[in-house]
Design a protein around this motif. Structure first.
Motif, PDB file in Angstrom:
ATOM      1  N   TYR A 136      81.329 -73.247 -18.495  1.00  0.00           N
ATOM      2  CA  TYR A 136      80.580 -73.303 -19.743  1.00  0.00           C
ATOM      3  C   TYR A 136      80.611 -71.959 -20.478  1.00  0.00           C
ATOM      4  O   TYR A 136      80.751 -71.913 -21.696  1.00  0.00           O
ATOM      5  CB  TYR A 136      79.133 -73.731 -19.468  1.00  0.00           C
ATOM      6  CG  TYR A 136      78.343 -73.936 -20.736  1.00  0.00           C
ATOM      7  CD1 TYR A 136      78.676 -74.966 -21.613  1.00  0.00           C
ATOM      8  CD2 TYR A 136      77.295 -73.103 -21.052  1.00  0.00           C
ATOM      9  CE1 TYR A 136      77.971 -75.154 -22.792  1.00  0.00           C
ATOM     10  CE2 TYR A 136      76.579 -73.286 -22.233  1.00  0.00           C
ATOM     11  CZ  TYR A 136      76.921 -74.316 -23.096  1.00  0.00           C
ATOM     12  OH  TYR A 136      76.217 -74.484 -24.258  1.00  0.00           O
ATOM     13  N   SER A 137      80.523 -70.872 -19.748  1.00  0.00           N
ATOM     14  CA  SER A 137      80.531 -69.548 -20.363  1.00  0.00           C
ATOM     15  C   SER A 137      81.824 -69.298 -21.131  1.00  0.00           C
ATOM     16  O   SER A 137      81.809 -68.776 -22.250  1.00  0.00           O
ATOM     17  CB  SER A 137      80.324 -68.477 -19.295  1.00  0.00           C
ATOM     18  OG  SER A 137      80.321 -67.197 -19.876  1.00  0.00           O
ATOM     19  N   CYS A 172      81.831 -71.298 -24.287  1.00  0.00           N
ATOM     20  CA  CYS A 172      80.968 -70.627 -25.267  1.00  0.00           C
ATOM     21  C   CYS A 172      81.684 -69.443 -25.899  1.00  0.00           C
ATOM     22  O   CYS A 172      81.557 -69.211 -27.110  1.00  0.00           O
ATOM     23  CB  CYS A 172      79.661 -70.178 -24.619  1.00  0.00           C
ATOM     24  SG  CYS A 172      78.526 -71.546 -24.303  1.00  0.00           S
ATOM     25  N   LYS A 182      79.852 -68.738 -29.251  1.00  0.00           N
ATOM     26  CA  LYS A 182      78.468 -69.155 -29.066  1.00  0.00           C
ATOM     27  C   LYS A 182      77.888 -68.363 -27.892  1.00  0.00           C
ATOM     28  O   LYS A 182      78.561 -68.171 -26.882  1.00  0.00           O
ATOM     29  CB  LYS A 182      78.440 -70.656 -28.757  1.00  0.00           C
ATOM     30  CG  LYS A 182      77.101 -71.208 -28.424  1.00  0.00           C
ATOM     31  CD  LYS A 182      77.215 -72.689 -28.077  1.00  0.00           C
ATOM     32  CE  LYS A 182      75.879 -73.173 -27.548  1.00  0.00           C
ATOM     33  NZ  LYS A 182      75.924 -74.555 -27.125  1.00  0.00           N
ATOM     34  N   THR A 183      76.653 -67.927 -28.019  1.00  0.00           N
ATOM     35  CA  THR A 183      76.010 -67.199 -26.925  1.00  0.00           C
ATOM     36  C   THR A 183      75.582 -68.196 -25.856  1.00  0.00           C
ATOM     37  O   THR A 183      74.926 -69.190 -26.159  1.00  0.00           O
ATOM     38  CB  THR A 183      74.773 -66.428 -27.435  1.00  0.00           C
ATOM     39  OG1 THR A 183      75.193 -65.559 -28.477  1.00  0.00           O
ATOM     40  CG2 THR A 183      74.129 -65.631 -26.319  1.00  0.00           C
ATOM     41  N   ASP A 184      75.990 -67.935 -24.626  1.00  0.00           N
ATOM     42  CA  ASP A 184      75.529 -68.781 -23.535  1.00  0.00           C
ATOM     43  C   ASP A 184      74.419 -68.057 -22.800  1.00  0.00           C
ATOM     44  O   ASP A 184      74.370 -66.832 -22.772  1.00  0.00           O
ATOM     45  CB  ASP A 184      76.668 -69.147 -22.583  1.00  0.00           C
ATOM     46  CG  ASP A 184      77.290 -67.950 -21.901  1.00  0.00           C
ATOM     47  OD1 ASP A 184      77.481 -66.923 -22.569  1.00  0.00           O
ATOM     48  OD2 ASP A 184      77.581 -68.026 -20.703  1.00  0.00           O
ATOM     49  N   GLU A 185      73.527 -68.830 -22.255  1.00  0.00           N
ATOM     50  CA  GLU A 185      72.406 -68.254 -21.519  1.00  0.00           C
ATOM     51  C   GLU A 185      72.741 -68.237 -20.039  1.00  0.00           C
ATOM     52  O   GLU A 185      73.537 -69.039 -19.560  1.00  0.00           O
ATOM     53  CB  GLU A 185      71.147 -69.072 -21.784  1.00  0.00           C
ATOM     54  CG  GLU A 185      70.756 -69.051 -23.260  1.00  0.00           C
ATOM     55  CD  GLU A 185      69.526 -69.895 -23.540  1.00  0.00           C
ATOM     56  OE1 GLU A 185      68.751 -70.148 -22.601  1.00  0.00           O
ATOM     57  OE2 GLU A 185      69.353 -70.285 -24.689  1.00  0.00           O
ATOM     58  N   LEU A 191      76.176 -80.238 -19.656  1.00  0.00           N
ATOM     59  CA  LEU A 191      77.056 -79.321 -20.383  1.00  0.00           C
ATOM     60  C   LEU A 191      78.397 -79.957 -20.738  1.00  0.00           C
ATOM     61  O   LEU A 191      79.060 -79.541 -21.690  1.00  0.00           O
ATOM     62  CB  LEU A 191      77.296 -78.051 -19.561  1.00  0.00           C
ATOM     63  CG  LEU A 191      76.062 -77.199 -19.257  1.00  0.00           C
ATOM     64  CD1 LEU A 191      76.439 -76.035 -18.353  1.00  0.00           C
ATOM     65  CD2 LEU A 191      75.394 -76.721 -20.532  1.00  0.00           C
TER      66      LEU A 191
END
Length: 154
Positions: free
Chosen positions: A50-51, A54, A59-62, A79
């Motif tokens: 996912y990172s 992103c 896009k900022t991933d948490e 996700l």
């Protein structure tokens, strides 16, 4: 490329099922190599996939917190639609993505995501054998897995 993502997702689901027979201690026990434990490795696989997506999407991933096995499976499934949405759009595979100052093409990143999961699945296989349990088959050629329609609508 989509086919290899599908393969990894199917194998991930099989590993989640396999892990259900483990005790909590076995699932989270610190092991040699990898990122620590079987559970942490599965979480790492989901988080890294996912990172990178992103990063491609700018896009900022948490940070992905540690979950239970069921929580990691749920996170993976939650996700996935965003990843599928990206993979089914037209994108320039040669577009450059900057990650922590390093420059990579989207094509290289997607290949890395696929290889990264396969690498960690190999670690899970070794740990399975250390527990005297049969690992999930990684045989790509002989496996029959669902068509792309399972994840990618026409």
């Amino acid at each position: 490329m989509k086919h290899f993502f599908e393969y990894n997702w199917q194998k991930r689901e099989e590993w989640f099922d396999w892990c259900e027979k483990l005790s909590e201690e076995q699932l989270w026990q610190e092991r040699v190599g990898g990122v620590g434990s079987i559970g942490e490795t599965l979480l790492h696989i989901v988080g890294v996939e996912y990172s990178w997506i992103c990063d491609i999407l700018e896009k900022t991933d948490e940070a992905v917190p540690r979950h239970s096995l069921a929580g990691i499976r749920t996170l993976s499934n939650e996700l996935r639609p965003e990843i599928v949405a990206f993979l089914t759009t037209k994108y320039d595979p040669q577009k450059i993505v900057v990650d922590h100052g390093d420059r990579h093409t989207i094509d290289a990143i997607l290949h890395h995501i696929i290889i990264h999961e396969i690498h960690h699945i190999g670690q899970l296989s070794v740990w399975a054998r250390e527990l005297h349990l049969a690992p999930i088959s990684a045989n790509y050629v002989r496996e029959h897995f669902p068509s792309l329609e399972k994840y990618f609508e026409k």
